[in-house]
Design a protein around this motif. Structure first.
Motif, mmCIF file in Angstrom:
data_model
loop_
_atom_site.group_PDB
_atom_site.id
_atom_site.type_symbol
_atom_site.label_atom_id
_atom_site.label_comp_id
_atom_site.label_asym_id
_atom_site.label_seq_id
_atom_site.Cartn_x
_atom_site.Cartn_y
_atom_site.Cartn_z
ATOM 1 N N ASP A 159 -15.343 -91.567 -24.153
ATOM 2 C CA ASP A 159 -15.072 -91.921 -22.759
ATOM 3 C C ASP A 159 -16.333 -91.676 -21.949
ATOM 4 O O ASP A 159 -17.383 -91.312 -22.495
ATOM 5 C CB ASP A 159 -13.899 -91.095 -22.223
ATOM 6 N N THR A 160 -16.210 -91.838 -20.628
ATOM 7 C CA THR A 160 -17.373 -91.664 -19.747
ATOM 8 C C THR A 160 -17.222 -90.486 -18.802
ATOM 9 O O THR A 160 -18.146 -90.187 -18.047
ATOM 10 C CB THR A 160 -17.612 -92.942 -18.916
ATOM 11 N N GLU A 161 -16.056 -89.807 -18.816
ATOM 12 C CA GLU A 161 -15.852 -88.669 -17.912
ATOM 13 C C GLU A 161 -14.839 -87.702 -18.508
ATOM 14 O O GLU A 161 -13.817 -88.119 -19.056
ATOM 15 C CB GLU A 161 -15.372 -89.135 -16.537
ATOM 16 N N ASN A 181 -21.958 -89.177 -29.808
ATOM 17 C CA ASN A 181 -22.147 -90.587 -29.455
ATOM 18 C C ASN A 181 -21.780 -91.477 -30.649
ATOM 19 O O ASN A 181 -22.438 -91.414 -31.681
ATOM 20 C CB ASN A 181 -23.606 -90.820 -29.056
ATOM 21 N N ALA A 187 -26.772 -92.555 -25.596
ATOM 22 C CA ALA A 187 -25.994 -92.249 -24.403
ATOM 23 C C ALA A 187 -26.740 -91.194 -23.594
ATOM 24 O O ALA A 187 -27.477 -90.370 -24.147
ATOM 25 C CB ALA A 187 -24.610 -91.733 -24.778
ATOM 26 N N ALA A 189 -25.946 -88.263 -20.705
ATOM 27 C CA ALA A 189 -24.842 -87.539 -20.087
ATOM 28 C C ALA A 189 -25.347 -86.482 -19.118
ATOM 29 O O ALA A 189 -26.442 -85.935 -19.278
ATOM 30 C CB ALA A 189 -23.974 -86.883 -21.164
ATOM 31 N N THR A 236 -20.103 -86.344 -17.397
ATOM 32 C CA THR A 236 -20.116 -87.775 -17.086
ATOM 33 C C THR A 236 -21.291 -88.421 -17.819
ATOM 34 O O THR A 236 -22.227 -87.732 -18.243
ATOM 35 C CB THR A 236 -20.273 -88.030 -15.580
ATOM 36 N N THR A 237 -21.233 -89.740 -17.974
ATOM 37 C CA THR A 237 -22.337 -90.440 -18.625
ATOM 38 C C THR A 237 -22.994 -91.408 -17.653
ATOM 39 O O THR A 237 -22.319 -92.089 -16.877
ATOM 40 C CB THR A 237 -21.871 -91.212 -19.865
ATOM 41 N N ARG A 238 -24.307 -91.441 -17.699
ATOM 42 C CA ARG A 238 -25.065 -92.438 -16.942
ATOM 43 C C ARG A 238 -25.198 -93.725 -17.745
ATOM 44 O O ARG A 238 -25.309 -94.821 -17.185
ATOM 45 C CB ARG A 238 -26.465 -91.912 -16.630
ATOM 46 N N ARG A 241 -21.244 -93.918 -23.772
ATOM 47 C CA ARG A 241 -20.032 -93.107 -23.752
ATOM 48 C C ARG A 241 -20.160 -92.040 -24.835
ATOM 49 O O ARG A 241 -20.933 -92.194 -25.788
ATOM 50 C CB ARG A 241 -18.797 -93.971 -24.010
#
Length: 499
Positions: A159-161, A181, A187, A189, A236-238, A241
């Protein structure tokens, strides 16, 4: 001006191709010339799902069991499919062989690994094995010290968060957030820490690169010199994911995995507090711009009650609050239910519990995050003939769930039972066991009627009079997705010149 129009069917098919979660098939009998006429949306099984398992332990004494399982009935007429978990790769080296491969739904498969060199795993399932695919890694570390205990984890989707209330940077704790990852590109983060006074400033947690098919453990105490007993981690990811989980190690009471809290909500349920818990500590975080005022209830066997001296909790915006509940269950298994105090704003929160069983040098700790309801279906793998307890909580209206104990990994026939949970109460029962069980098995819970039910499984292994235990939440497995129904309309693909 020239215009082209894409039918709703075509748009949904394109979305399915991108996400990989569902494929839309044209309804039978369509001529392709009738104009599109959407009807009620359909809920269809996913066709592909992914899971990630972090590296289980760095201890040479670690004994890890992996279990992979997909419940039956998830995708009628789907291709057989495969489900594999493989080690993360090292740059420049080819992918390794699968650690565990599942080939049929309804019966789990297992694998084992010993020592502290076991890698993180990434994997995918497709076809009939994708809907509801679950995997568990259970690690027992004997001996004494911070690495001792039973570490259980349901492998999770990327996921991203993620929110992790209940972490610590105290001297007595070593908490690592593992970032994995699964994809072919790197990724990036961010790992943020929030204590009782708000954000804990740190540059070290920004822009952490996680290479493709790799894992990066981050020791939280290295992100800042500030030491706090109760904190919240926000991942969180910039770019890309990741899968994320926190491994918490304590000096005197062992350790366990802490999985992400359910999405922020005004009311949350923290299930599966054992009857013999000797210490329970609640940690809550309000991620929004408003403070939260919460009522604290314990949902026991016969209904809800308010813990004496711990009736409410005030949580300031973007700050971590905690509440020591002691032996709140007093010999009766239950669940913590948090809801907005009357007359206050419905401010979303995330939460987790630190639960201790045992006394003095025979203590063991586990962590319980806020958990979403069972929903349509949920599964948890790696149950044993003894030591598996199922906790079911109906925070509002009474609810009914159907629980199936799968066939055993080495033999045994499935068993299904239905449980009714009273309104505002918790039902704690020994998990159903397959007939003639050999090996381990999986539990699948399905909502039947009534209000939402929140579930978790407690797995206990006694080791030198220490009640080693771990708690795995059982939220909805998201084995289906909603897809709008539509009919083919090839006429809308006509390109016409218009003034």
């Amino acid at each position: 001006m020239n215009r082209s129009t894409l039918s709703l069917f075509g748009a949904v098919a394109a979305l399915a191709a991108v996400t990989g979660f569902a494929t839309v098939t044209a309804p039978s009998g369509g001529t392709g010339t009738t104009k599109s006429a959407g009807t009620a949306a359909a809920r269809l099984p996913v066709e592909r799902s992914g899971l990630l398992c972090p590296a289980p332990s760095s201890s040479d004494l670690a004994e890890t069991a992996y279990t992979s399982f997909t419940p039956k009935g998830g995708a009628a007429n789907a291709k057989p499919g495969t489900a594999e978990l493989v080690p993360v790769t090292v740059a420049g080296k080819p992918a390794k062989k699968p650690v565990i491969t599942l080939k049929e739904p309804g019966r789990p498969v297992t694998a084992t690994a010993n020592g502290g060199e076991s890698p993180a795993l990434v994997g995918t399932a497709d076809g009939a094995l994708a809907p509801g695919w679950a995997a568990q890694q259970t690690t027992k570390v004997s001996g004494e010290g911070a690495g001792r205990g039973l570490f259980g984890l349901s492998c999770s989707a990327p996921d991203t968060e993620f929110w992790f209330p209940g972490v610590s940077t105290a001297e007595t704790r070593q908490d690592y957030v593992h970032l994995t990852n699964p994809d072919n590109s790197a990724a990036v983060a961010d790992v943020e820490l929030y204590g009782p006074q708000g954000v804990i400033k740190s540059d070290a947690g920004e822009g952490i690169t996680v290479p493709p098919h790799a894992t990066v453990p981050v020791l939280l105490s290295t992100l800042s010199a500030t030491k706090v007993n109760d904190a919240t981690v926000h991942v969180t990811t910039r770019a890309g994911r990741v899968g994320a989980a926190v491994q918490a190690l304590e000096d005197k009471v062992g350790g366990d995995w802490l999985t992400a809290s359910a999405d922020p909500a005004p009311g949350v349920v923290l299930p599966a507090v054992p009857a013999d818990a000797t210490s329970v500590r609640l940690v809550v975080f309000a991620p929004g711009e408003a403070d939260a005022d919460l009522k604290v209830k314990l949902a026991g066997a016969n209904g809800s009650l308010t813990p004496a001296g711990a009736e409410t909790l005030h949580v300031k915006s973007r700050m971590t609050a905690s509440l020591d509940l002691g032996n709140v269950t007093r010999g009766e298994a239950g669940a913590l239910v948090l809801s907005p105090s009357e007359g206050t704003r419905r401010t979303p929160v995330v939460a987790a519990l630190r639960v201790v069983r045992g006394l003095k040098d025979k203590q063991e700790v586990a962590y319980v995050p806020a958990t979403a309801p069972v929903g349509a279906r949920s599964s948890v793998a790696d149950n044993r003939a003894q030591g598996s307890v199922l906790s079911l909580t109906a925070p509002g209206a009474a609810g009914e769930v159907r629980v199936t104990a799968s066939a055993g990994s080495q033999g045994g026939a499935p068993v299904t039972r239905t449980f009714k949970v009273k309104a505002g109460a918790t039902l704690s029962v020994a998990a159903p066991v397959p007939t003639g069980l050999k090996g381990s098995y999986a539990l699948t819970a399905e909502s039947v009627s009534g209000g939402p039910v929140h579930a978790a499984r407690i797995l206990t292994l006694m080791e030198d009079r220490v009640p080693m235990f771990t708690v795995q939440p059982m939220p909805d497995d998201k084995g289906t997705v909603v897809v709008p129904r539509a009919r083919n309309d090839l006429s809308v693909l006509d390109v016409r010149a218009r003034d």
